[in-house]
Every structure is written in structure tokens, then in C-alpha cells.
Design a protein around this motif. Sequence first.
Motif, PDB file in Angstrom:
ATOM      1  N   HIS A 228      40.920  46.422  41.218  1.00  0.00           N
ATOM      2  CA  HIS A 228      40.726  45.068  40.697  1.00  0.00           C
ATOM      3  C   HIS A 228      40.080  45.081  39.309  1.00  0.00           C
ATOM      4  CE1 HIS A 228      41.652  43.849  44.824  1.00  0.00           C
ATOM      5  NE2 HIS A 228      41.837  42.636  44.349  1.00  0.00           N
TER       6      HIS A 228
ATOM      7  N   TYR B  82      39.497  49.644  46.421  1.00  0.00           N
ATOM      8  CA  TYR B  82      39.744  48.203  46.273  1.00  0.00           C
ATOM      9  C   TYR B  82      39.076  47.675  45.002  1.00  0.00           C
ATOM     10  CZ  TYR B  82      39.018  43.201  47.205  1.00  0.00           C
ATOM     11  OH  TYR B  82      38.965  41.832  47.100  1.00  0.00           O
TER      12      TYR B  82
ATOM     13  N   ASP C  71      37.818  39.377  42.460  1.00  0.00           N
ATOM     14  CA  ASP C  71      38.620  40.206  43.350  1.00  0.00           C
ATOM     15  C   ASP C  71      39.382  39.294  44.305  1.00  0.00           C
ATOM     16  OD1 ASP C  71      36.764  40.644  46.138  1.00  0.00           O
ATOM     17  OD2 ASP C  71      35.671  40.100  44.337  1.00  0.00           O
TER      18      ASP C  71
ATOM     19  N   LEU D 171      39.627  40.685  50.381  1.00  0.00           N
ATOM     20  CA  LEU D 171      39.258  42.028  50.823  1.00  0.00           C
ATOM     21  C   LEU D 171      39.598  42.262  52.290  1.00  0.00           C
ATOM     22  CD1 LEU D 171      37.783  44.774  50.660  1.00  0.00           C
ATOM     23  CD2 LEU D 171      35.639  43.530  51.033  1.00  0.00           C
TER      24      LEU D 171
ATOM     25  N   ASP E 103      43.320  42.183  53.112  1.00  0.00           N
ATOM     26  CA  ASP E 103      43.937  43.354  52.490  1.00  0.00           C
ATOM     27  C   ASP E 103      43.691  44.592  53.340  1.00  0.00           C
ATOM     28  OD1 ASP E 103      45.224  44.921  50.585  1.00  0.00           O
ATOM     29  OD2 ASP E 103      43.431  45.172  49.367  1.00  0.00           O
ATOM     30  N   LEU E 104      42.464  44.775  53.792  1.00  0.00           N
ATOM     31  CA  LEU E 104      42.138  45.936  54.612  1.00  0.00           C
ATOM     32  C   LEU E 104      42.891  45.915  55.935  1.00  0.00           C
ATOM     33  CD1 LEU E 104      38.278  46.059  54.012  1.00  0.00           C
ATOM     34  CD2 LEU E 104      39.934  47.781  53.255  1.00  0.00           C
TER      35      LEU E 104
ATOM     36  N   ASP F 213      45.871  39.887  47.220  1.00  0.00           N
ATOM     37  CA  ASP F 213      45.481  41.255  46.930  1.00  0.00           C
ATOM     38  C   ASP F 213      45.592  41.468  45.429  1.00  0.00           C
ATOM     39  OD1 ASP F 213      48.283  42.135  46.321  1.00  0.00           O
ATOM     40  OD2 ASP F 213      48.570  41.775  48.466  1.00  0.00           O
TER      41      ASP F 213
END
Length: 314
Positions: free
Chosen positions: A56, A52, A16, A19, A22-23, A301
Amino acid sequence: MPPALPQLDGAVLLTDSGLETDLIFHHDVDLPAFAAFTLLRTDEGRELLEQYFREHLRTAAAHGFGIILETPTWRASSGWAPQVGWSVADVVRANREAFDLVAAVRDSVRELVSDQAGPCVISGCAGPRGDGYVVTERMTGQQARIYHQAQVEAFAETDVALVSLLTISYPEEAIGFVQAAADAGVPSVASFTVEVDGRLPDGTPLGEAITAVDDATDGYAAYFMVNCAHPEHIGPALDPTAVWAPRLVGVRANASTRSHAELDEATELDDGDPVMLAAELLALRAAMPAVSVLGGCCGTDVRHIDALGAALRG
């Protein structure tokens, strides 16, 4: 006995991405102390995490690759509990809940893409006791072993394939984490970060850090990684002829070429060029043939993972 790890048996796996960034930058989420596990407390937060991981997994499957999904628990250790207003017991429990969430997403998505998907490996993700970019309070190996014990044991109670400590800035913390994993009987990965000169934030060369951990733990770690650094910063650390070279199996790269200090001060996201980052990661893999795990870290991302999957397939 833990299942075999496909990334050590010839399979190329994606990961991935970033995180937390991205958030924060794409979903306008307030993450105290960069702690994504705090989203487990609300339905809205859990939905964001599920989305999320779902996107992915589907992206990797679309390119015919398997994937390693790290649980959203990089900050879910006792030292960070006070900073997010949680009890230590709640933080420890969050690690098990995070695994359950990721496993449920994996199972639901794989029902839809089983004809395309490679293996989906779930890793119990741990993070450093300190900042990650700066070495402040430095633990001995034994202190790190005690510190990481509760989180590792929580993951050992689940069906994680392995536990991973990401963004390590000095060797002793990696030593203690790997020893804690050995105590719990779960495979482990130690992932260092490097500065623009290819050295750890404490100045240790990457190869020396890997060797120190192996020497202190009888080679217990399943393998090693580098994360939270751009490929042009990782490049100077690599030596395909070194004895330790086969132990470096994974790279999770930052999108930005900025230094850690510059990223700490940035108020806007530098997400770079996904296609160029994919090409740079493939160049690292060409230089280090043991590398079979490739993905993103801060600033990346699902677009970057999509570009990487396309580049690998091409």
C-alpha cells in the motif's frame, strides 16, 4: 507536542484498504473475531501484515501521494480478548507491537521511494466494543471513555500521529473515545459507518452525530470520517452547506453496494469495480471539498487504492 497532520493542511492522502477481508479472502487466513492483530504472534502472520502495508505504501508513492496506515488493531481492545484467547494485558501490548511493525515498514519503504513519497501518517486504529454493524450493548459516553482508555494510552506511548476509532454505530461511543484521547493528549479521529439510507445503524443522521461529538468534547477530535459503507450509501448523508461539513475529512469506502446485513450473510467476496469505486469517491470529494483522506474498507485491496491514486492524479 504531536506533529501537525498533513491531511488538515491541504495534502490529499490515500489510506490502506480492507485488511481483514483481504487476509480472509485473498490469503485464506482464519481471523477469529475479525482480529488481525492475532497475526502478530507468528512470523508468518507478521510477514503477511508487513507485505500488506508495504504494497500500500509503495502504491501511494507510485502515484505521488502520501498515505495513512491504520495499525492492524481494530479488535485489539479488552472486550475482544476472550474471543481470541488472549489475556487483556497481551491485547493491550499488541497495540504497541502493531505500531512498531507498521513504523518499521514505513521506514524501510521510504528509504526506497523517498523521491516519490508524500507523508506517511500512522494511525493507532481502534474499533467498536460491539459488532460495528449492529447496535447491541450501548455504552454511555463515560462508559466508552473508560472502555477505550487502555488502548488509547497504549498508542500514546508510541509515536502514532493520531488514534482513530473506525466503524462507530452510535454517537456515545465516539464521544467516549474522543474524551479518552483528550485525556491521553493524542489527536483523534472518529469514523462512523452508515446504512443504505446514510444514517448510523442506530438511526442517527451523520451530521447530528458529528455535532453531538463536537458539542460533548469541545471539538477535540481532529476530524471525522465515514468508513465501511459504499459511496452511494454515504451520499444521502452529505450536505456541503451544513455547519458540520468541514469536519468531515475522510471516507473509506466498501467495495460492495450491499447493505451491512447482506454483507454479514455473504460467503463470497464482493470486490466491486476498483475504477468505478475510485470515480464514486472522487464524486464525493467534489461534493464535500474538505474531504482529503480517501481509501478503502471491506472488500477493497491494493488494486482499489491503485485505481484511486490513478484517478486522483488524473
